[in-house]
Enzyme design. Structure first.
Site, PDB file in Angstrom:
ATOM      1  N   HIS A   1       1.140  -1.554   0.281  1.00 11.61           N
ATOM      2  CA  HIS A   1      -0.073  -0.071   0.071  1.00 11.61           C
ATOM      3  C   HIS A   1       0.631   1.456   0.052  1.00 11.61           C
ATOM      4  CE1 HIS A   1      -3.714  -2.063   2.155  1.00 11.61           C
ATOM      5  NE2 HIS A   1      -4.075  -2.117   0.700  1.00 11.61           N
TER       6      HIS A   1
ATOM      7  N   CYS B   1      -2.056   2.870   9.087  1.00 11.30           N
ATOM      8  CA  CYS B   1      -2.870   1.988   8.301  1.00 11.30           C
ATOM      9  C   CYS B   1      -4.358   1.558  10.138  1.00 11.30           C
ATOM     10  CB  CYS B   1      -1.965   0.140   8.369  1.00 11.30           C
ATOM     11  SG  CYS B   1      -0.827   0.598   7.635  1.00 11.30           S
TER      12      CYS B   1
HETATM   13  N1  ARG Z   1      -3.391  -7.776   6.702  1.00 11.57           N
HETATM   14  C1  ARG Z   1      -3.530  -5.998   6.224  1.00 11.57           C
HETATM   15  C2  ARG Z   1      -3.432  -6.486   4.450  1.00 11.57           C
HETATM   16  O1  ARG Z   1      -3.073  -7.043   3.997  1.00 11.57           O
HETATM   17  C3  ARG Z   1      -3.184  -4.928   6.479  1.00 11.57           C
HETATM   18  C4  ARG Z   1      -3.251  -3.286   6.410  1.00 11.57           C
HETATM   19  C5  ARG Z   1      -2.857  -2.610   6.452  1.00 11.57           C
HETATM   20  N2  ARG Z   1      -3.131  -1.338   6.424  1.00 11.57           N
HETATM   21  C6  ARG Z   1      -2.576  -0.368   5.161  1.00 11.57           C
HETATM   22  N3  ARG Z   1      -3.451   1.291   5.301  1.00 11.57           N
HETATM   23  N4  ARG Z   1      -1.782  -0.131   4.432  1.00 11.57           N
HETATM   24  O2  ARG Z   1      -4.558  -6.165   3.161  1.00 11.57           O
END
Ligand code: ARG
Length: 272
Positions: free
Chosen positions: A163, A257
């Site tokens: 992300h 996050c």
């Molecule tokens: N386990 C989650 C995923 O892989 C973590 C999300 C983290 N969120 C973020 N905005 N980076 O989707």
């Protein structure tokens, strides 16, 4: 007063693997996760934020990562469409909460993925949007047309930084934190050309999610263990604070996050 959405980690855990940080053999310590989450929550309150809570839901361990609920722009909430089936059950809960709070929900058509503020961050009036791992560039183009804003889609090339909020964090309209190796040459050029002041983090701190910071005014909150970034931030007039969040790093997330700014990020020129 900044308004931030969070979700208590009552049902947080590593129940599947959808990014390289997640390993179902490496369990979360629930008490530790709760205390780390409370630490972040209380710190944000102390920084003057109003924290709103999305009710946790059993069977949706990643709902704690509210950054992925959607992209907020003024009164509009562009709802996420999760790439992985494991997270798709979150969307109805995000929709209901945002609708109840009076946001106008915007949906994408089927067959396109978009993971909200995790992949789309304003720096000034430009939306920096990560694509490939979780979000499609077509979604970013549609967002640009819909909101009438400039969008700079940048490709994410390292699966650990899946992300854009794991490797890029706008601080003000002119300044951002980033981890250059998470982008390709072209993406790096785009970011360098658009943002005059960039703070690069080292690999060791990128791996501690240094870029995944919550910014409230000049205050910058990150996971513990990012002293180099904190030193750099201090020298530039910011006030960094560390709070341990390693239980959430096990799921591939950290401070940013775990939050969704409902009134606009500090660096967004539309903030109100
Ligand atoms: N386990 C989650 C995923 O892989 C973590 C999300 C983290 N969120 C973020 N905005 N980076 O989707």
């Amino acid at each position: 007063m900044p308004r931030i959405l969070m979700c208590r980690p009552d049902f947080f855990g590593i129940e599947y693997e959808i990014n390289p940080w997640m390993n179902v053999q490496v369990a979360v310590d629930p008490a530790q996760a709760m205390s780390q989450w409370n630490g972040l929550h209380d710190l944000l309150l102390a920084l003057g934020a109003e924290v709103e809570l999305l009710p946790p839901v059993e069977g949706l361990p990643d709902l704690v990562f509210t950054a992925n609920a959607g992209l907020i722009y003024k009164r509009r909430a562009i709802l996420s469409r999760f790439r992985h089936a494991q997270r798709q059950g979150e969307s109805p809960h995000n929709r209901r909460w945002l609708e109840e709070k009076g946001f106008e929900i915007v949906d994408f058509d089927d067959g396109q993925d978009f993971e909200g503020a995790g992949d789309a961050l304003f720096c000034g009036d430009t939306l920096f949007a990560g694509y490939r791992m979780r979000s499609d560039a077509t979604c970013h183009q549609q967002i640009g047309a819909m909101l009438g804003v400039r969008v700079l889609p940048v490709e994410l090339v390292d699966t650990r930084y899946y992300h854009i909020d794991t490797c890029f964090c706008p601080l003000t309209t002119e300044e951002a934190i980033w981890y250059p190796p998470a982008f390709d040459d072209y993406g790096r050029q785009v970011i360098e050309a658009a943002i005059p002041h960039l703070i690069a983090v080292e690999q060791i701190e990128a791996e501690r999610f240094a870029c995944n910071a919550v910014v409230v005014g000049r205050k910058v909150v990150t996971n513990a263990g990012c002293p180099q970034l904190h030193g750099e931030l201090t020298s530039r007039g910011y006030e960094p604070t560390a709070t341990p969040l390693d239980e959430f790093v096990k799921a591939g997330g950290s401070a940013k996050c775990l939050t969704l700014r409902l009134d606009g990020e500090e660096a967004a020129s539309w903030r109100g």
